[in-house]
Write a protein that holds these residues in place. Structure first.
Motif, PDB file in Angstrom:
ATOM      1  N   ASP A  17      70.928  11.472 -41.420  1.00 45.27           N
ATOM      2  CA  ASP A  17      71.949  12.249 -42.126  1.00 45.27           C
ATOM      3  C   ASP A  17      71.713  13.739 -41.902  1.00 45.27           C
ATOM      4  OD1 ASP A  17      74.030  12.154 -44.607  1.00 45.27           O
ATOM      5  OD2 ASP A  17      72.625  13.816 -44.858  1.00 45.27           O
ATOM      6  N   GLU A  18      70.480  14.188 -42.063  1.00 47.44           N
ATOM      7  CA  GLU A  18      70.153  15.605 -41.862  1.00 47.44           C
ATOM      8  C   GLU A  18      70.395  16.048 -40.415  1.00 47.44           C
ATOM      9  OE1 GLU A  18      69.094  18.111 -43.757  1.00 47.44           O
ATOM     10  OE2 GLU A  18      68.437  17.224 -45.645  1.00 47.44           O
ATOM     11  N   LEU A  19      70.162  15.146 -39.490  1.00 52.93           N
ATOM     12  CA  LEU A  19      70.391  15.453 -38.068  1.00 52.93           C
ATOM     13  C   LEU A  19      71.873  15.462 -37.717  1.00 52.93           C
ATOM     14  CD1 LEU A  19      67.568  13.269 -36.470  1.00 52.93           C
ATOM     15  CD2 LEU A  19      67.638  15.779 -36.490  1.00 52.93           C
ATOM     16  N   GLY A  20      72.701  14.917 -38.608  1.00 52.82           N
ATOM     17  CA  GLY A  20      74.132  14.854 -38.352  1.00 52.82           C
ATOM     18  C   GLY A  20      74.535  13.776 -37.373  1.00 52.82           C
ATOM     19  N   VAL A  21      73.706  12.730 -37.255  1.00 49.25           N
ATOM     20  CA  VAL A  21      73.980  11.685 -36.262  1.00 49.25           C
ATOM     21  C   VAL A  21      74.089  10.299 -36.891  1.00 49.25           C
ATOM     22  CG1 VAL A  21      72.903  13.005 -34.398  1.00 49.25           C
ATOM     23  CG2 VAL A  21      71.519  11.371 -35.714  1.00 49.25           C
ATOM     24  N   LEU A  22      74.261  10.244 -38.196  1.00 50.52           N
ATOM     25  CA  LEU A  22      74.310   8.944 -38.870  1.00 50.52           C
ATOM     26  C   LEU A  22      75.398   8.049 -38.292  1.00 50.52           C
ATOM     27  CD1 LEU A  22      72.805   7.488 -41.122  1.00 50.52           C
ATOM     28  CD2 LEU A  22      74.424   8.455 -42.762  1.00 50.52           C
ATOM     29  N   ASP A  23      76.494   8.658 -37.875  1.00 53.18           N
ATOM     30  CA  ASP A  23      77.604   7.873 -37.336  1.00 53.18           C
ATOM     31  C   ASP A  23      77.358   7.417 -35.899  1.00 53.18           C
ATOM     32  OD1 ASP A  23      77.739  10.395 -36.219  1.00 53.18           O
ATOM     33  OD2 ASP A  23      79.919  10.578 -36.399  1.00 53.18           O
ATOM     34  N   GLN A  24      76.252   7.850 -35.312  1.00 54.59           N
ATOM     35  CA  GLN A  24      75.923   7.454 -33.940  1.00 54.59           C
ATOM     36  C   GLN A  24      74.893   6.318 -33.892  1.00 54.59           C
ATOM     37  OE1 GLN A  24      74.963  10.834 -31.356  1.00 54.59           O
ATOM     38  NE2 GLN A  24      76.019  12.210 -32.781  1.00 54.59           N
ATOM     39  N   VAL A  25      74.502   5.835 -35.055  1.00 58.21           N
ATOM     40  CA  VAL A  25      73.431   4.842 -35.132  1.00 58.21           C
ATOM     41  C   VAL A  25      73.943   3.557 -35.786  1.00 58.21           C
ATOM     42  CG1 VAL A  25      71.109   4.373 -35.989  1.00 58.21           C
ATOM     43  CG2 VAL A  25      71.740   6.700 -35.323  1.00 58.21           C
ATOM     44  N   ASP A  26      73.604   2.436 -35.188  1.00 60.42           N
ATOM     45  CA  ASP A  26      73.917   1.128 -35.755  1.00 60.42           C
ATOM     46  C   ASP A  26      72.808   0.783 -36.748  1.00 60.42           C
ATOM     47  OD1 ASP A  26      74.614  -1.479 -36.317  1.00 60.42           O
ATOM     48  OD2 ASP A  26      73.969  -2.269 -34.364  1.00 60.42           O
ATOM     49  N   ILE A  27      73.114   0.854 -38.033  1.00 61.42           N
ATOM     50  CA  ILE A  27      72.118   0.554 -39.055  1.00 61.42           C
ATOM     51  C   ILE A  27      72.267  -0.894 -39.486  1.00 61.42           C
ATOM     52  CG2 ILE A  27      71.274   1.093 -41.369  1.00 61.42           C
ATOM     53  CD1 ILE A  27      72.098   3.953 -40.921  1.00 61.42           C
ATOM     54  N   ARG A  28      71.224  -1.654 -39.265  1.00 61.86           N
ATOM     55  CA  ARG A  28      71.243  -3.076 -39.596  1.00 61.86           C
ATOM     56  C   ARG A  28      70.369  -3.328 -40.822  1.00 61.86           C
ATOM     57  NH1 ARG A  28      71.191  -5.951 -33.576  1.00 61.86           N
ATOM     58  NH2 ARG A  28      72.811  -4.577 -32.690  1.00 61.86           N
ATOM     59  N   ILE A  29      70.968  -3.835 -41.863  1.00 59.29           N
ATOM     60  CA  ILE A  29      70.270  -4.084 -43.114  1.00 59.29           C
ATOM     61  C   ILE A  29      69.511  -5.402 -43.020  1.00 59.29           C
ATOM     62  CG2 ILE A  29      70.503  -4.334 -45.602  1.00 59.29           C
ATOM     63  CD1 ILE A  29      71.309  -1.567 -44.532  1.00 59.29           C
ATOM     64  N   VAL A  30      68.208  -5.343 -43.275  1.00 63.01           N
ATOM     65  CA  VAL A  30      67.367  -6.540 -43.213  1.00 63.01           C
ATOM     66  C   VAL A  30      66.526  -6.625 -44.483  1.00 63.01           C
ATOM     67  CG1 VAL A  30      67.259  -6.604 -40.689  1.00 63.01           C
ATOM     68  CG2 VAL A  30      65.539  -5.297 -41.975  1.00 63.01           C
ATOM     69  N   GLY A  31      66.021  -7.816 -44.751  1.00 63.66           N
ATOM     70  CA  GLY A  31      65.144  -8.025 -45.890  1.00 63.66           C
ATOM     71  C   GLY A  31      63.693  -7.799 -45.496  1.00 63.66           C
ATOM     72  N   ILE A  32      62.868  -7.470 -46.488  1.00 65.69           N
ATOM     73  CA  ILE A  32      61.427  -7.307 -46.279  1.00 65.69           C
ATOM     74  C   ILE A  32      60.699  -7.872 -47.494  1.00 65.69           C
ATOM     75  CG2 ILE A  32      61.571  -5.271 -44.794  1.00 65.69           C
ATOM     76  CD1 ILE A  32      60.919  -3.579 -47.328  1.00 65.69           C
ATOM     77  N   ARG A  33      59.409  -8.088 -47.349  1.00 66.01           N
ATOM     78  CA  ARG A  33      58.605  -8.465 -48.509  1.00 66.01           C
ATOM     79  C   ARG A  33      58.284  -7.203 -49.293  1.00 66.01           C
ATOM     80  NH1 ARG A  33      56.364 -12.721 -50.191  1.00 66.01           N
ATOM     81  NH2 ARG A  33      56.625 -13.845 -48.220  1.00 66.01           N
ATOM     82  N   ARG A  34      58.549  -7.231 -50.584  1.00 63.69           N
ATOM     83  CA  ARG A  34      58.327  -6.068 -51.448  1.00 63.69           C
ATOM     84  C   ARG A  34      56.950  -6.139 -52.109  1.00 63.69           C
ATOM     85  NH1 ARG A  34      62.588  -2.203 -50.880  1.00 63.69           N
ATOM     86  NH2 ARG A  34      64.359  -3.381 -50.063  1.00 63.69           N
ATOM     87  N   ASN A  35      56.498  -5.002 -52.610  1.00 64.24           N
ATOM     88  CA  ASN A  35      55.184  -4.946 -53.254  1.00 64.24           C
ATOM     89  C   ASN A  35      55.090  -5.834 -54.484  1.00 64.24           C
ATOM     90  OD1 ASN A  35      54.181  -3.147 -51.385  1.00 64.24           O
ATOM     91  ND2 ASN A  35      54.696  -1.335 -52.573  1.00 64.24           N
ATOM     92  N   ASP A  36      56.227  -6.127 -55.117  1.00 59.78           N
ATOM     93  CA  ASP A  36      56.194  -6.987 -56.305  1.00 59.78           C
ATOM     94  C   ASP A  36      56.199  -8.467 -55.951  1.00 59.78           C
ATOM     95  OD1 ASP A  36      58.779  -7.441 -55.440  1.00 59.78           O
ATOM     96  OD2 ASP A  36      59.755  -6.637 -57.224  1.00 59.78           O
ATOM     97  N   GLY A  37      56.150  -8.768 -54.639  1.00 58.05           N
ATOM     98  CA  GLY A  37      56.120 -10.153 -54.194  1.00 58.05           C
ATOM     99  C   GLY A  37      57.480 -10.738 -53.883  1.00 58.05           C
ATOM    100  N   SER A  38      58.533 -10.008 -54.198  1.00 57.97           N
ATOM    101  CA  SER A  38      59.879 -10.506 -53.896  1.00 57.97           C
ATOM    102  C   SER A  38      60.195 -10.303 -52.417  1.00 57.97           C
ATOM    103  CB  SER A  38      60.924  -9.774 -54.752  1.00 57.97           C
ATOM    104  OG  SER A  38      60.952  -8.385 -54.425  1.00 57.97           O
ATOM    105  N   GLY A  39      61.281 -10.930 -51.991  1.00 57.83           N
ATOM    106  CA  GLY A  39      61.701 -10.801 -50.603  1.00 57.83           C
ATOM    107  C   GLY A  39      60.815 -11.602 -49.667  1.00 57.83           C
ATOM    108  N   GLY A  40      60.980 -11.338 -48.389  1.00 57.67           N
ATOM    109  CA  GLY A  40      60.189 -12.051 -47.397  1.00 57.67           C
ATOM    110  C   GLY A  40      60.608 -11.659 -45.999  1.00 57.67           C
TER     111      GLY A  40
END
Length: 202
Positions: A20-43
């Motif tokens: 966003d600060e670089l002004g290139v957010l619209d040039q990047v394909d952002i893929r939302i993925v899951g991760i394991r969280r510190n509270d043990g949730s996710g995976g």
């Protein structure tokens, strides 16, 4: 082509903020993925190619770049006109690289060990501790409003990030508190909060 594997409200949020600060957010394909969280949730998410199943992971024309410091450096070198990094030959290049390396080599380990309640002479000798981190930041921020001088840079964006996630870890030092407020007063901070809220799992 640039692709960023991102999980909302995680370490990769700072990379979205950088885009966003670089002004290139619209040039990047952002893929939302899951991760394991510190509270043990996710995976682990099979859609995430990161070798450790974590985020962020940047892929540029098929080449994978992982670890936040490396991604910050890669992106600011790729988009130098935004002025958030320091190019090869710039007199502040050495300081810029040092702040990025210090973050991953000292600051984050110190914050994690402290949060986990771990203490050992070997850890103290290798990584230093919260007082030493606060002293290093205070020394610079007592001279200049940002880590590289008068202007916000990607070094500030990276170094301020853990204190945004974990406000309780922020040293109770006026120059550091003021620096955090200056960094968070930038419009990108609010925009990334909105972006993550819109993309968080239901």
């Amino acid at each position: 082509m640039l692709t960023l594997y991102h999980s909302p409200r995680s370490r990769s949020s700072r990379i979205v903020r950088l885009l966003d600060e670089l002004g290139v957010l619209d040039q990047v394909d952002i893929r939302i993925v899951g991760i394991r969280r510190n509270d043990g949730s996710g995976g682990a998410d099979p859609a995430n190619p990161h070798p450790d199943g974590k985020v962020p992971l940047l892929v540029h024309d098929g080449v994978e770049i992982w670890e936040s410091s490396a991604i910050v450096l890669y992106l600011t070198d790729l988009f130098p006109d935004a002025g958030l990094g320091r190019s090869v030959g710039h007199p502040e290049r050495g300081a810029y690289l040092s702040w990025l390396a210090w973050y991953c080599g000292v600051v984050e380990p110190v914050i994690v060990f402290t949060a986990a309640g771990l203490s050992h002479p070997i850890l103290d000798a290798t990584f230093r501790g919260v007082p030493e981190v606060a002293a290093r930041l205070s020394t610079q921020l007592s001279k200049t409003p940002y880590l590289l001088g008068d202007a916000f840079s990607a070094a500030d964006l990276l170094l301020v990030s853990p204190y945004v996630w974990f406000p309780q870890s922020a040293p109770d030092v006026p120059v550091i508190r003021d620096w955090i407020e200056r960094c968070q007063a930038r419009p990108s901070a609010g925009r990334i909060e909105e972006f993550d809220a819109a993309n968080a799992p239901a």
